[in-house]
Design a protein around this motif. Structure first.
Motif, PDB file in Angstrom:
ATOM      1  N   LEU A  60       0.845  -1.194   0.000  1.00 43.60           N
ATOM      2  CA  LEU A  60       0.000   0.000   0.000  1.00 43.60           C
ATOM      3  C   LEU A  60       0.878   1.241   0.000  1.00 43.60           C
ATOM      4  N   THR A  61       0.605   2.151  -0.917  1.00 38.86           N
ATOM      5  CA  THR A  61       1.342   3.415  -0.941  1.00 38.86           C
ATOM      6  C   THR A  61       0.771   4.417   0.047  1.00 38.86           C
ATOM      7  N   SER A  62      -0.567   4.403   0.241  1.00 37.20           N
ATOM      8  CA  SER A  62      -1.165   5.429   1.108  1.00 37.20           C
ATOM      9  C   SER A  62      -2.611   5.102   1.412  1.00 37.20           C
ATOM     10  N   LEU A  63      -3.086   5.710   2.477  1.00 31.67           N
ATOM     11  CA  LEU A  63      -4.500   5.739   2.837  1.00 31.67           C
ATOM     12  C   LEU A  63      -4.709   6.983   3.696  1.00 31.67           C
ATOM     13  N   CYS A  64      -5.970   7.297   3.973  1.00 32.26           N
ATOM     14  CA  CYS A  64      -6.279   8.554   4.668  1.00 32.26           C
ATOM     15  C   CYS A  64      -6.430   8.366   6.173  1.00 32.26           C
ATOM     16  N   VAL A  65      -5.948   9.350   6.916  1.00 31.16           N
ATOM     17  CA  VAL A  65      -6.227   9.402   8.346  1.00 31.16           C
ATOM     18  C   VAL A  65      -7.743   9.498   8.529  1.00 31.16           C
ATOM     19  N   ASP A  66      -8.245   8.698   9.466  1.00 27.60           N
ATOM     20  CA  ASP A  66      -9.690   8.560   9.643  1.00 27.60           C
ATOM     21  C   ASP A  66     -10.005   8.545  11.136  1.00 27.60           C
ATOM     22  N   PRO A  67     -10.886   9.460  11.615  1.00 28.08           N
ATOM     23  CA  PRO A  67     -11.660  10.434  10.849  1.00 28.08           C
ATOM     24  C   PRO A  67     -10.818  11.653  10.474  1.00 28.08           C
TER      25      PRO A  67
END
Length: 257
Positions: A60-67
């Motif tokens: 995985l290169t990236s994902l979003c901080v959540d929330p």
């Protein structure tokens, strides 16, 4: 895939016909991808995705901080840092991917100087958590077409914030589509600062589809990135208009060096 750049599939919008996100990873692998990315994680099957990554060898290169929480509103700072820490912990099994941070919206009555100072303070706290965990944060400028009152809609401002925080674990995500929507000159805004950029995403103008379906000059884009010295991955964060095998082929052709 490309002569220079590894391409990362945004499985948030791609391979949807495969079903759940672990199946999308497997479908992306079968299509020839070694890299993938997605958006928010709390609605995703993290354990199943970790298994798919291990079995396929994908990364995985990236994902979003959540929330998503504001970096400019002091009232949200504690929640923002908590979101960073929880995202780091929850996604460690996915190989510690880069974590994308958005700015949040402007605060009415707050000066530009206050916005900037608040952002630096919040990002400094976030970077402390990232440094301790060995994770990279990616600050992403967006655009006013999608988000009319978003604070960070300028590549220059984003780079200024990264420089001000001065952490090895905070870099910029440069999105070619967002930048084009804002009318930026790519070569100009990135000149001398490409070392502060850790990931690039692409989509064509105007409708955020595959490179090669719109008005952007992709040979110029890739030439600019090469000339500036960017050698990282390129995220295909677009809505496909073609079956993914054809969509990928067009992207590869458009982004070929």
């Amino acid at each position: 895939m490309s002569a220079v750049y590894q391409l990362s599939s945004c499985i948030e919008w791609q391979f949807a016909e495969a079903g759940e996100f672990d199946a999308r990873l497997r479908a992306a692998k079968s299509a020839g991808f070694a890299l993938a990315e997605f958006h928010l994680w709390r609605d995703k099957p993290i354990d199943s995705m970790a298994k798919a990554l291990a079995e396929t060898g994908m990364r995985l290169t990236s994902l979003c901080v959540d929330p998503r929480r504001s970096i400019v509103d002091p009232a949200e700072r504690e929640e923002m840092v908590t979101a960073i820490r929880e995202t780091i912990a929850a996604t460690a099994s996915l190989g510690k991917p880069n974590l994308i941070v958005a700015s949040g919206f402007r605060v009415e009555g707050m000066s530009e100087e206050e916005h900037f100072a608040n952002a630096v303070a919040a990002l400094r706290a976030a970077a402390d958590a990232a440094e301790a965990a060995g994770v990279m944060l990616l600050l992403e400028p967006l655009n006013t077409k999608l988000f009319a009152t978003m604070y960070l809609v300028s590549t220059k401002l984003g780079l200024d914030l990264v420089e001000a925080v001065n952490s090895p674990n905070l870099r910029l995500l440069y999105d070619v589509w967002h930048s084009a929507v804002m009318g930026e000159d790519m070569a100009q805004v990135l000149a001398g600062r490409i070392h502060l950029v850790a990931h690039v995403q692409v989509a064509d103008m105007p409708d955020r589809n595959e490179p090669g379906t719109g008005s952007l000059d992709w040979s110029q884009v890739t030439r600019t990135l090469r000339d500036l010295g960017y050698s990282g991955a390129i995220g295909l964060e677009y809505f496909p208009t073609l079956p993914m095998d054809q969509s990928l082929k067009l992207s590869q052709q458009s982004l070929a060096d």
